[in-house]
Design an enzyme around this catalytic site. Sequence first.
Site, mmCIF file in Angstrom:
data_model
loop_
_atom_site.group_PDB
_atom_site.id
_atom_site.type_symbol
_atom_site.label_atom_id
_atom_site.label_comp_id
_atom_site.label_asym_id
_atom_site.label_seq_id
_atom_site.Cartn_x
_atom_site.Cartn_y
_atom_site.Cartn_z
ATOM 1 N N TYR A 1 -2.973 -2.905 -10.685
ATOM 2 C CA TYR A 1 -2.960 -2.657 -9.075
ATOM 3 C C TYR A 1 -2.239 -3.513 -8.265
ATOM 4 O O TYR A 1 -1.414 -3.310 -7.592
ATOM 5 C CB TYR A 1 -4.388 -2.483 -8.580
ATOM 6 C CG TYR A 1 -4.293 -2.646 -7.104
ATOM 7 C CD1 TYR A 1 -4.217 -1.302 -6.586
ATOM 8 C CD2 TYR A 1 -5.046 -3.607 -6.294
ATOM 9 C CE1 TYR A 1 -4.176 -1.095 -5.015
ATOM 10 C CE2 TYR A 1 -5.130 -3.491 -4.688
ATOM 11 C CZ TYR A 1 -4.790 -2.304 -4.410
ATOM 12 O OH TYR A 1 -4.807 -2.213 -2.932
ATOM 13 N N VAL B 1 1.199 -3.908 4.179
ATOM 14 C CA VAL B 1 1.060 -4.866 4.738
ATOM 15 C C VAL B 1 2.292 -5.804 4.949
ATOM 16 O O VAL B 1 2.471 -6.873 5.641
ATOM 17 C CB VAL B 1 -0.273 -5.978 4.316
ATOM 18 C CG1 VAL B 1 -1.418 -5.086 5.033
ATOM 19 C CG2 VAL B 1 -0.152 -5.987 3.051
ATOM 20 N N TYR C 1 -4.545 3.832 8.141
ATOM 21 C CA TYR C 1 -5.768 3.156 8.596
ATOM 22 C C TYR C 1 -6.551 3.687 9.411
ATOM 23 O O TYR C 1 -6.570 4.961 9.810
ATOM 24 C CB TYR C 1 -5.377 1.541 8.426
ATOM 25 C CG TYR C 1 -4.571 1.137 7.401
ATOM 26 C CD1 TYR C 1 -4.923 1.253 6.058
ATOM 27 C CD2 TYR C 1 -3.089 0.156 7.526
ATOM 28 C CE1 TYR C 1 -4.266 0.749 4.921
ATOM 29 C CE2 TYR C 1 -2.575 -0.139 6.365
ATOM 30 C CZ TYR C 1 -3.016 -0.125 5.151
ATOM 31 O OH TYR C 1 -2.307 -0.325 4.222
ATOM 32 N N SER D 1 0.852 -1.121 -0.009
ATOM 33 C CA SER D 1 -0.099 0.096 -0.118
ATOM 34 C C SER D 1 0.738 1.230 -0.026
ATOM 35 O O SER D 1 0.336 2.398 -0.270
ATOM 36 C CB SER D 1 -0.834 0.043 1.370
ATOM 37 O OG SER D 1 -1.896 -1.049 1.108
ATOM 38 N N LYS E 1 0.538 3.471 -2.973
ATOM 39 C CA LYS E 1 -0.901 4.203 -3.056
ATOM 40 C C LYS E 1 -0.642 5.561 -3.099
ATOM 41 O O LYS E 1 -0.923 6.419 -4.257
ATOM 42 C CB LYS E 1 -1.738 4.028 -2.055
ATOM 43 C CG LYS E 1 -2.402 2.412 -2.229
ATOM 44 C CD LYS E 1 -3.286 2.234 -0.886
ATOM 45 C CE LYS E 1 -3.859 0.853 -1.328
ATOM 46 N NZ LYS E 1 -4.645 0.360 0.028
#
Lengths: 572, 572
Positions: free
Chosen positions: A200, A270, A252, A75, A78
């Site tokens: 992705y 992660v 998060y 992530s 992103k």
Amino acid sequence: MDAIRGTAKAELTAPVEAFLADLHARVSKVTGGSPADYIPELGKVDPSLFGIAIATVDGQIYEVGDTDVPFTIQSVSKPFMYGHALQRHGRPTVLKHVGVEPTGEAFNSIVLDEVANRPFNPMVNAGAIAVAEMMPGDTQEQRIGNMLDLFSSLAGRRLGIDEAVFRSELETGHRNRAIAYMMLNTAMIERDPNEVLDLYFRQCSVNVSCCDLAIMAATLANDGTNPLTGKAVFDAQYVRDMLTVMNSCGMYDYAGEWAYEVGMPAKSGVSGCIIAVMPGQIGICVYSPPIDTQGNSVRGIRVCQEISSEFELHAFNNRTNVRSVVRRDYRADLVRSNRLRTLEERNLLATEGHKVAVLEAQGALFFGSTEQLLRKTSALAADSRYVVVDFKRVHQADTSACKLIVRAAKSMEGSAAELVFASLAEDDRLDPLVRALAESQHGHRVRQFRDADAALEWCEDQLLAGANFNHGTKFAVSEINLFKGLSPGECRLVESVIRPLVFERGDVIMREGDEAKLFFVLARGTVSVQIKVHGKGNRKKRVARSAPASPSARWRCWTAAAAPPTSSPMSG
Amino acid sequence: MDAIRGTAKAELTAPVEAFLADLHARVSKVTGGSPADYIPELGKVDPSLFGIAIATVDGQIYEVGDTDVPFTIQSVSKPFMYGHALQRHGRPTVLKHVGVEPTGEAFNSIVLDEVANRPFNPMVNAGAIAVAEMMPGDTQEQRIGNMLDLFSSLAGRRLGIDEAVFRSELETGHRNRAIAYMMLNTAMIERDPNEVLDLYFRQCSVNVSCCDLAIMAATLANDGTNPLTGKAVFDAQYVRDMLTVMNSCGMYDYAGEWAYEVGMPAKSGVSGCIIAVMPGQIGICVYSPPIDTQGNSVRGIRVCQEISSEFELHAFNNRTNVRSVVRRDYRADLVRSNRLRTLEERNLLATEGHKVAVLEAQGALFFGSTEQLLRKTSALAADSRYVVVDFKRVHQADTSACKLIVRAAKSMEGSAAELVFASLAEDDRLDPLVRALAESQHGHRVRQFRDADAALEWCEDQLLAGANFNHGTKFAVSEINLFKGLSPGECRLVESVIRPLVFERGDVIMREGDEAKLFFVLARGTVSVQIKVHGKGNRKKRVARSAPASPSARWRCWTAAAAPPTSSPMSG
């Protein structure tokens, strides 16, 4: 003369390294969490891997532990994909496809903003999938190539994809597939979900090291320019957007506590990595695979908390001190220019000099410091005829500051006091302000001088000229100070052995090293003595300026040379 | 001499006022939204009221429109009550009662964090009710008094409660009553909910003006000290917490877009007010009753967007330029101290002076700039014997910077180069660093000099001493430079008319204005010529220092006076 002693290299930055080494050792003892295993391939990692890297905005790297071990970016990709979409499509288009609102939901939430018909933000999977669709390219191969180019330019080296992790994500990413079809259903994406997800999953599977991510974070700290390669990857305006979204949505469900305790825009993945950015200063990456239930590296959070605390990097630690913008101020009755003055002139300046105020500014000019500077200048102007603002110690000015100063110049029109600027163009640091003044119809009316001394001298001249100290260009020997005590007969004797010389403005009368065979007596005008100053650009420094009496009012801006002197040399 | 022309007062800050006046006029045309009416009394307000106020960290107020009209503070009270709880109970206790996590829920959400058994954050009603319970006081009267004291000290004037609004809230606040009972049910509060809500409704009903709220916001911008009264209301550490929570939770569901477009910690109230804080610079308040569906003043948002954009106040606009921390550096072969040197000495310094490096630091020292400074100092140290760091142009240093510099001093031990500091104690701006150095066992070993010139001279002396330029204290006239060309007979003649004088370190040989009846020839030691400098504290400036030959190595720190000279005066 001894030789330079020893050979040990002085490393004043050793305390930074020592702190990181100690921090790594201490946090190595922290247990808890476990590597992500919802992607089976990620679960195979060695959980004891642990690296910390800090990169500065000029590419210095401090690192400890497993900083070169490859892992997948997950992530942390992103925000960079989001920045790339902003850079390629602009803010309005991107905002149509994805919002900027944090959610209380988990990163893999399927909840979408049905009012605006877009995912809530680019840090949740849905938002990141919408952003992935925006990667330009006519074919999937081109899009993959562009994506890899982006991450390679951010790392400053060629990056590739971990095929095993990619396959694992592709095979088990059912939830993301569900999200993509939900989005297709409401036209939040338009292309084939399988193609969009392929990109992705690949972007999440890019192999990076802890040092790579620290450099990527430092690229954001450095306004979008990679500190290793100098390549401008993002405009500063989009870096601001990236940091804002990282700050509110990057960690998060832990975003709130993170903002409270660490206070740096961040993003976690992660695989166990966290990046954090201190704008203008550093990028940080911590890698340690065990993650907590919110998906954040357990040791990563702890390390960032301690770095933030030790180095006072919280975004809302106030580092701004607008009061220091005025270093000091004084008036011309107490501090005079270097120009040599007659007793009569000195006496007049002692009584009238208070009408000239000089204010020394320092530091960076932005809204708060500029407002303070202008207000203090106004206060001095209230009982002054001239106010000199010396910018010698100002090292930068943002657009807002430039605009305010240019407009302030206009607000002085018709007021009792005249604004005078000094030391603006000593080097290129204040070029934006110099240009803004030059381009404005009001700004260019502000007199500018090379330095405070030149500005002060001009102001003194104005005071003296106002007091009618002015004389013409013809003169008798008896008028010259040096000969004031002589009888008329003695003056005639002097006149027989001297001859008048006239120099034009800018003429050089003599140079260092010239043979000294004439004795000059200065009758009118001013003469400057300059020496060369060591440093960039062969700058000259005026060490003295002399004149026999006040010249008439005239404007000598910093580019102009001395006024034409009329001298009487005597044969030596 | 003309009198000061005209009477118009120069107002260089007029552009700020002009911008606000124009902004007010433009945004007056913005319609949309309507005043809150869920509290009946609030619905009676004149919707056309519209005020903008900006307060600086030193209490200057820029205002336009309805800035003195009273209205109830409503939810803008929440961050201040939260800060007060932190100030009185400390962070750990407060965090037990209320979290810091934003929610996607509305401000009046009844959703609570059942895992941590606390409301999510202090900006939703539930969290604010938990905070209200923490107001100290033995009786309800005392708690109300303490609450009013808090807001009065923030506004800098005595504030009171709008009884009509308070009654209206008390009678219709069923939802808040439900929230309070839910919290009592899970022991998130312990006292009688009616008592807690009585205080909460009163805090929301405190009457303020737009100017009051701008001053309250400026108190946060000013690290917790009210700029009007100078009263320290909150510690800076708690202001950081307040700003963090305002940043993530202050604008209800609009927090994300606000952070994106405005980028200042903020809080809105349903009465139509919004405060925004730019740390270190300003506090802003906008008042315009019509609110949108998210509970935020429609014009308030628009005004804050434009102020942020015009003055570049977004928190993630990078204002940090660590590269400018080094103004310039040079070596002693090209730039020498002011001390007069013999030809022999000058020649030696020309060849050996490169072993002394001088680095001029500037601006503020915090982690990033200090790291940069220390790294550049290390680079110079690599081929130097002495590195002088001149702090003359550094105007502040945070704790992190002080710690790094003290530790850096230790890291130099055993290295080839010696670190020398200059201009640390010129005034009080760097007192924290001076103290940190004095308190550290390593720091106090760094030689410190009053200014770069004194430091450079000491370094030169070390180089010269190393080259055995040193002599004893006994001398013959023939050794003195002035008499070097004389024959032995002539020397004896000179010896018959001079007599040796010995001065101790710190002795004054002559003062400005003394009768000039002796002619001194300096044989050994050094003599300084100082003049008084205008400015604070009667500071003296050394304008010259002369010595006939290099003294032996000795440490003259900035507090010490000159070395004992031995002079030979001749009768004048």
